[in-house]
Design an enzyme around this catalytic site. Structure first.
Site, PDB file in Angstrom:
ATOM      1  N   SER A  75       0.816  -1.313  -0.137  1.00 58.95           N
ATOM      2  CA  SER A  75      -0.038   0.165   0.204  1.00 58.95           C
ATOM      3  C   SER A  75       0.831   1.471   0.144  1.00 58.95           C
ATOM      4  O   SER A  75       0.215   2.317  -0.061  1.00 58.95           O
ATOM      5  CB  SER A  75      -0.973  -0.045   1.003  1.00 58.95           C
ATOM      6  OG  SER A  75      -2.044  -0.966   1.225  1.00 58.95           O
ATOM      7  N   LYS A 239       2.894   6.688   4.936  1.00 65.93           N
ATOM      8  CA  LYS A 239       1.953   5.676   4.482  1.00 65.93           C
ATOM      9  C   LYS A 239       2.582   4.156   4.696  1.00 65.93           C
ATOM     10  O   LYS A 239       3.637   3.907   4.103  1.00 65.93           O
ATOM     11  CB  LYS A 239       1.738   5.865   2.968  1.00 65.93           C
ATOM     12  CG  LYS A 239       0.791   4.949   2.340  1.00 65.93           C
ATOM     13  CD  LYS A 239      -0.531   5.295   2.724  1.00 65.93           C
ATOM     14  CE  LYS A 239      -1.568   3.891   2.512  1.00 65.93           C
ATOM     15  NZ  LYS A 239      -1.430   3.068   3.582  1.00 65.93           N
ATOM     16  N   THR A 240       1.638   3.383   5.355  1.00 64.29           N
ATOM     17  CA  THR A 240       1.995   2.130   5.551  1.00 64.29           C
ATOM     18  C   THR A 240       1.763   1.148   4.642  1.00 64.29           C
ATOM     19  O   THR A 240       0.998   1.545   3.374  1.00 64.29           O
ATOM     20  CB  THR A 240       1.483   1.676   6.874  1.00 64.29           C
ATOM     21  OG1 THR A 240      -0.038   1.553   6.741  1.00 64.29           O
ATOM     22  CG2 THR A 240       2.037   2.452   8.064  1.00 64.29           C
ATOM     23  N   GLY A 241       2.395  -0.249   4.441  1.00 63.13           N
ATOM     24  CA  GLY A 241       1.897  -1.125   3.572  1.00 63.13           C
ATOM     25  C   GLY A 241       2.362  -2.361   4.114  1.00 63.13           C
ATOM     26  O   GLY A 241       3.006  -2.663   5.012  1.00 63.13           O
TER      27      GLY A 241
END
EC number: 3.5.2.6
Length: 300
Positions: A75, A239-241
């Protein structure tokens, strides 16, 4: 029975000692070792593959570990997609207010925001916020549909001089993170440079850049990732993923106290498809690469 207890106790003691030998190098961050050595030790402890890129915008110095290698973005790829929409809004007044219909058939796994708007739909601005701040997968897909597909995001990346980023699929397929599969991957340093251009540079117009930064600062999924490895008074937009093979990622713009911004990308993946996520590795990598700055009197 007594012999068994003694043997078990001795075995347990030995096991704890061995675990301590493995874990303690991760916890100490020995100042006698280089940053690269500390990251290498962390990677060995994790039994995965770690990629890190830090850009200190005060002097444009870089710290990288496997910085040129490809990693599945998961993501974290969403930042580029939203940025592509923001870029289009520079030429189309009111674009972000455009309402997008959301059908029940559009919904994919993990869509906490879009699933509540099947009747009303959502504006491109709302979809962008849901994509970045809640990692809503249907919101990401609706943005991709509007742009004309994943290839259009890759095309936008090329327009800002990122020749590494590639987005090939939509959610949730882009999260398969298969070893050696180049689809939906980038390198830590490529992502770091693009994030710098988008949030601190001139890849976007001023108002679009400010909007992207605002959305990133409002992220709700990053409290236990990069942010957890930094002093609490530093400002973070991230922003993580996450994906298969225990893929655990975070990308961030960081504003230390009394210091120019930092750009940090940490990518991590593992050997087993069902491996658990390791945010602790993200946190420790963050601590290692920012230690010198966080220990500086001016940033405390």
């Amino acid at each position: 029975m007594t012999m068994f207890k003694t043997t078990f106790r001795q075995t347990a003691t030995i096991a704890v000692s061995l675990i301590s030998l493995l874990v303690s190098p991760m916890l100490w961050a020995n100042t006698n070792n280089t940053i690269e050595e500390q990251l290498s030790t962390l990677e060995k402890y994790s039994q995965g593959r770690l990629g890190v890129a830090l850009i200190n915008t005060e002097d444009n110095s870089q710290i990288t570990y496997r910085g040129e290698e490809r990693f599945a973005m998961a993501s974290t790829s969403k930042v580029m997609a939203v940025a592509a929409v923001l870029k289009e809004s520079e030429k189309q007044a009111g674009l972000l207010d455009k309402n997008i219909t959301i059908k029940k058939s559009d919904l994919v796994a993990y869509s906490p925001i879009t699933e509540k708007h099947l009747v009303t739909g959502m504006s491109l601005a709302q979809l962008s916020a849901a994509t970045l701040q809640y990692s809503d997968n249907t919101a990401m897909n609706k943005i991709l549909d509007y742009l004309g597909g994943p290839a259009k995001v890759t095309q936008f990346a090329r327009s800002i001089n990122d020749v590494t980023y590639r987005l090939d699929r939509k959610e949730p397929e882009l999260n398969t993170a298969i070893h050696g599969d180049p689809r939906d991957t980038t390198s830590p340093i490529a992502m770091a440079k693009s994030l710098q251009a988008l949030t601190l540079g001139d890849a976007l117009g001023q108002s679009q850049r400010q909007q992207l930064v605002t959305w990133l600062k409002g992220n709700t999924t990053g409290d236990h990732s990069i942010k957890a490895g930094l002093p609490k008074h530093w400002i973070v937009g991230d922003k993580t993923g996450s994906g298969d093979y225990g893929t655990t990622n975070d990308i961030a713009v960081i504003w230390p106290k009394n210091h120019a911004p930092l750009i940090l990308v940490v990518y991590f993946t593992q050997q087993e498809q069902d491996a658990k996520y390791r945010k602790d590795i993200i946190v420790k990598a963050t601590e290692i690469v920012t230690k010198e700055i966080s220990n500086s009197p001016q940033t405390k």
